[in-house]
Design a protein around this motif. Structure first.
Motif, PDB file in Angstrom:
ATOM      1  N   LEU A 177      23.290  14.155 -26.327  1.00 48.56           N
ATOM      2  CA  LEU A 177      22.339  13.648 -27.316  1.00 48.56           C
ATOM      3  C   LEU A 177      21.237  12.779 -26.708  1.00 48.56           C
ATOM      4  O   LEU A 177      20.340  12.347 -27.428  1.00 48.56           O
ATOM      5  N   THR A 178      21.272  12.537 -25.399  1.00 41.92           N
ATOM      6  CA  THR A 178      20.163  11.832 -24.757  1.00 41.92           C
ATOM      7  C   THR A 178      19.059  12.839 -24.460  1.00 41.92           C
ATOM      8  O   THR A 178      19.320  14.043 -24.352  1.00 41.92           O
ATOM      9  N   PRO A 179      17.817  12.362 -24.316  1.00 38.67           N
ATOM     10  CA  PRO A 179      16.747  13.316 -24.008  1.00 38.67           C
ATOM     11  C   PRO A 179      17.011  14.132 -22.742  1.00 38.67           C
ATOM     12  O   PRO A 179      16.849  15.353 -22.759  1.00 38.67           O
ATOM     13  N   ALA A 180      17.424  13.499 -21.658  1.00 36.85           N
ATOM     14  CA  ALA A 180      17.672  14.256 -20.431  1.00 36.85           C
ATOM     15  C   ALA A 180      18.863  15.198 -20.600  1.00 36.85           C
ATOM     16  O   ALA A 180      18.840  16.337 -20.119  1.00 36.85           O
ATOM     17  N   GLY A 181      19.903  14.751 -21.290  1.00 38.48           N
ATOM     18  CA  GLY A 181      21.071  15.601 -21.520  1.00 38.48           C
ATOM     19  C   GLY A 181      20.721  16.850 -22.314  1.00 38.48           C
ATOM     20  O   GLY A 181      21.152  17.954 -21.986  1.00 38.48           O
ATOM     21  N   SER A 182      19.916  16.682 -23.346  1.00 35.58           N
ATOM     22  CA  SER A 182      19.544  17.845 -24.155  1.00 35.58           C
ATOM     23  C   SER A 182      18.596  18.768 -23.404  1.00 35.58           C
ATOM     24  O   SER A 182      18.555  19.971 -23.665  1.00 35.58           O
ATOM     25  N   ALA A 183      17.848  18.232 -22.446  1.00 36.61           N
ATOM     26  CA  ALA A 183      16.967  19.073 -21.630  1.00 36.61           C
ATOM     27  C   ALA A 183      17.770  19.965 -20.689  1.00 36.61           C
ATOM     28  O   ALA A 183      17.363  21.081 -20.380  1.00 36.61           O
ATOM     29  N   LEU A 184      18.929  19.492 -20.240  1.00 33.84           N
ATOM     30  CA  LEU A 184      19.704  20.191 -19.209  1.00 33.84           C
ATOM     31  C   LEU A 184      20.510  21.374 -19.714  1.00 33.84           C
ATOM     32  O   LEU A 184      20.669  22.364 -19.004  1.00 33.84           O
ATOM     33  N   ILE A 185      21.031  21.293 -20.933  1.00 32.02           N
ATOM     34  CA  ILE A 185      21.958  22.319 -21.421  1.00 32.02           C
ATOM     35  C   ILE A 185      21.323  23.715 -21.350  1.00 32.02           C
ATOM     36  O   ILE A 185      20.193  23.911 -21.780  1.00 32.02           O
ATOM     37  N   SER A 234      19.686  26.934 -15.555  1.00 31.02           N
ATOM     38  CA  SER A 234      20.410  27.321 -14.348  1.00 31.02           C
ATOM     39  C   SER A 234      19.762  26.664 -13.136  1.00 31.02           C
ATOM     40  O   SER A 234      18.651  26.123 -13.217  1.00 31.02           O
ATOM     41  N   VAL A 235      20.462  26.713 -12.026  1.00 27.75           N
ATOM     42  CA  VAL A 235      19.985  26.094 -10.792  1.00 27.75           C
ATOM     43  C   VAL A 235      18.582  26.623 -10.471  1.00 27.75           C
ATOM     44  O   VAL A 235      18.337  27.821 -10.520  1.00 27.75           O
ATOM     45  N   GLY A 236      17.676  25.688 -10.185  1.00 22.95           N
ATOM     46  CA  GLY A 236      16.302  26.041  -9.852  1.00 22.95           C
ATOM     47  C   GLY A 236      15.354  26.039 -11.037  1.00 22.95           C
ATOM     48  O   GLY A 236      14.141  25.984 -10.851  1.00 22.95           O
ATOM     49  N   GLN A 237      15.890  26.091 -12.249  1.00 21.33           N
ATOM     50  CA  GLN A 237      15.017  26.076 -13.420  1.00 21.33           C
ATOM     51  C   GLN A 237      14.513  24.675 -13.691  1.00 21.33           C
ATOM     52  O   GLN A 237      15.153  23.689 -13.362  1.00 21.33           O
ATOM     53  N   ARG A 238      13.351  24.619 -14.333  1.00 19.54           N
ATOM     54  CA  ARG A 238      12.766  23.342 -14.739  1.00 19.54           C
ATOM     55  C   ARG A 238      12.238  23.480 -16.151  1.00 19.54           C
ATOM     56  O   ARG A 238      11.929  24.579 -16.603  1.00 19.54           O
ATOM     57  N   ILE A 239      12.147  22.332 -16.818  1.00 16.56           N
ATOM     58  CA  ILE A 239      11.652  22.313 -18.188  1.00 16.56           C
ATOM     59  C   ILE A 239      10.785  21.073 -18.371  1.00 16.56           C
ATOM     60  O   ILE A 239      11.062  20.023 -17.795  1.00 16.56           O
ATOM     61  N   GLU A 240       9.723  21.220 -19.139  1.00 17.16           N
ATOM     62  CA  GLU A 240       8.889  20.083 -19.526  1.00 17.16           C
ATOM     63  C   GLU A 240       9.561  19.440 -20.729  1.00 17.16           C
ATOM     64  O   GLU A 240       9.833  20.126 -21.724  1.00 17.16           O
ATOM     65  N   TRP A 241       9.818  18.116 -20.655  1.00 18.62           N
ATOM     66  CA  TRP A 241      10.616  17.465 -21.688  1.00 18.62           C
ATOM     67  C   TRP A 241      10.212  16.008 -21.812  1.00 18.62           C
ATOM     68  O   TRP A 241      10.002  15.340 -20.799  1.00 18.62           O
ATOM     69  N   SER A 242      10.118  15.498 -23.020  1.00 17.31           N
ATOM     70  CA  SER A 242       9.849  14.070 -23.241  1.00 17.31           C
ATOM     71  C   SER A 242      11.164  13.307 -23.152  1.00 17.31           C
ATOM     72  O   SER A 242      12.119  13.642 -23.844  1.00 17.31           O
ATOM     73  N   LEU A 243      11.191  12.281 -22.316  1.00 17.02           N
ATOM     74  CA  LEU A 243      12.425  11.529 -22.102  1.00 17.02           C
ATOM     75  C   LEU A 243      12.522  10.270 -22.951  1.00 17.02           C
ATOM     76  O   LEU A 243      13.568   9.634 -23.003  1.00 17.02           O
ATOM     77  N   THR A 244      11.439   9.913 -23.604  1.00 15.28           N
ATOM     78  CA  THR A 244      11.470   8.842 -24.600  1.00 15.28           C
ATOM     79  C   THR A 244      10.651   9.313 -25.786  1.00 15.28           C
ATOM     80  O   THR A 244       9.872  10.274 -25.678  1.00 15.28           O
ATOM     81  N   GLN A 245      10.808   8.645 -26.897  1.00 19.56           N
ATOM     82  CA  GLN A 245      10.239   9.135 -28.141  1.00 19.56           C
ATOM     83  C   GLN A 245       8.735   9.387 -28.082  1.00 19.56           C
ATOM     84  O   GLN A 245       8.260  10.379 -28.576  1.00 19.56           O
ATOM     85  N   ASN A 246       7.969   8.487 -27.487  1.00 18.82           N
ATOM     86  CA  ASN A 246       6.522   8.655 -27.485  1.00 18.82           C
ATOM     87  C   ASN A 246       5.940   8.925 -26.108  1.00 18.82           C
ATOM     88  O   ASN A 246       4.747   8.757 -25.895  1.00 18.82           O
ATOM     89  N   SER A 247       6.773   9.344 -25.162  1.00 17.02           N
ATOM     90  CA  SER A 247       6.275   9.571 -23.803  1.00 17.02           C
ATOM     91  C   SER A 247       5.724  10.977 -23.647  1.00 17.02           C
ATOM     92  O   SER A 247       6.090  11.897 -24.375  1.00 17.02           O
ATOM     93  N   ALA A 248       4.857  11.099 -22.664  1.00 16.56           N
ATOM     94  CA  ALA A 248       4.371  12.430 -22.299  1.00 16.56           C
ATOM     95  C   ALA A 248       5.523  13.183 -21.639  1.00 16.56           C
ATOM     96  O   ALA A 248       6.397  12.568 -21.015  1.00 16.56           O
ATOM     97  N   PRO A 249       5.539  14.488 -21.768  1.00 15.53           N
ATOM     98  CA  PRO A 249       6.613  15.250 -21.128  1.00 15.53           C
ATOM     99  C   PRO A 249       6.592  15.099 -19.609  1.00 15.53           C
ATOM    100  O   PRO A 249       5.549  14.898 -19.007  1.00 15.53           O
ATOM    101  N   THR A 250       7.761  15.188 -19.026  1.00 14.68           N
ATOM    102  CA  THR A 250       7.912  15.211 -17.582  1.00 14.68           C
ATOM    103  C   THR A 250       8.680  16.476 -17.228  1.00 14.68           C
ATOM    104  O   THR A 250       9.169  17.179 -18.108  1.00 14.68           O
ATOM    105  N   THR A 251       8.782  16.767 -15.956  1.00 14.20           N
ATOM    106  CA  THR A 251       9.525  17.943 -15.537  1.00 14.20           C
ATOM    107  C   THR A 251      10.926  17.544 -15.110  1.00 14.20           C
ATOM    108  O   THR A 251      11.096  16.661 -14.264  1.00 14.20           O
TER     109      THR A 251
END
Length: 124
Positions: free
Chosen positions: A88-96, A99-116
């Protein structure tokens, strides 16, 4: 950046969906729901070994902080602050489902710009 394909086991999909039904969400839960909706659901026995599942130990990096972490992906009630990360954390939900080597653009805090967020390794 286009979102990568994600694969989720049938049992993880059901448990995460049930968990989301019991909580009052917020933006992060909405993002996790979107990931579940777009995921390819596979029978547990057909899940590739290099895909992040619940209870996987994942090494991943966060682009904005230039940091790498190795944590076990768990449900909130199983969390050990130093060794695991909740789904339920932002990074945890980004990971599910990545696979190895994949990346995703994801906001890690409510109002932050996405990071990889990039998956470096997975062990189950």
């Amino acid at each position: 950046m286009k979102k990568p394909n994600v694969i989720i086991s049938q049992s993880d999909y059901l448990k995460i969906s049930n968990l989301l039904d019991t909580i009052d969400g917020g933006q992060n839960c909405d993002n996790l729901i979107e990931e579940l909706e777009r995921a390819q659901i596979l029978p547990d026995k057909e899940m590739p070994d290099d895909v992040v599942k619940m209870h996987s130990t994942v090494t991943f990096s966060i682009a904005t902080t230039h940091r790498t972490f190795t944590l076990k992906l768990v449900y909130p009630y199983e969390r050990d602050k130093e060794k695991s990360i909740s789904i339920l954390t932002p990074a945890g939900s980004a990971l599910i489902g990545l696979s190895v080597g994949q990346r995703i653009e994801w906001s890690l805090t409510q109002n932050s710009a996405p990071t990889t967020v990039t998956v470096k390794s997975v062990s189950n």
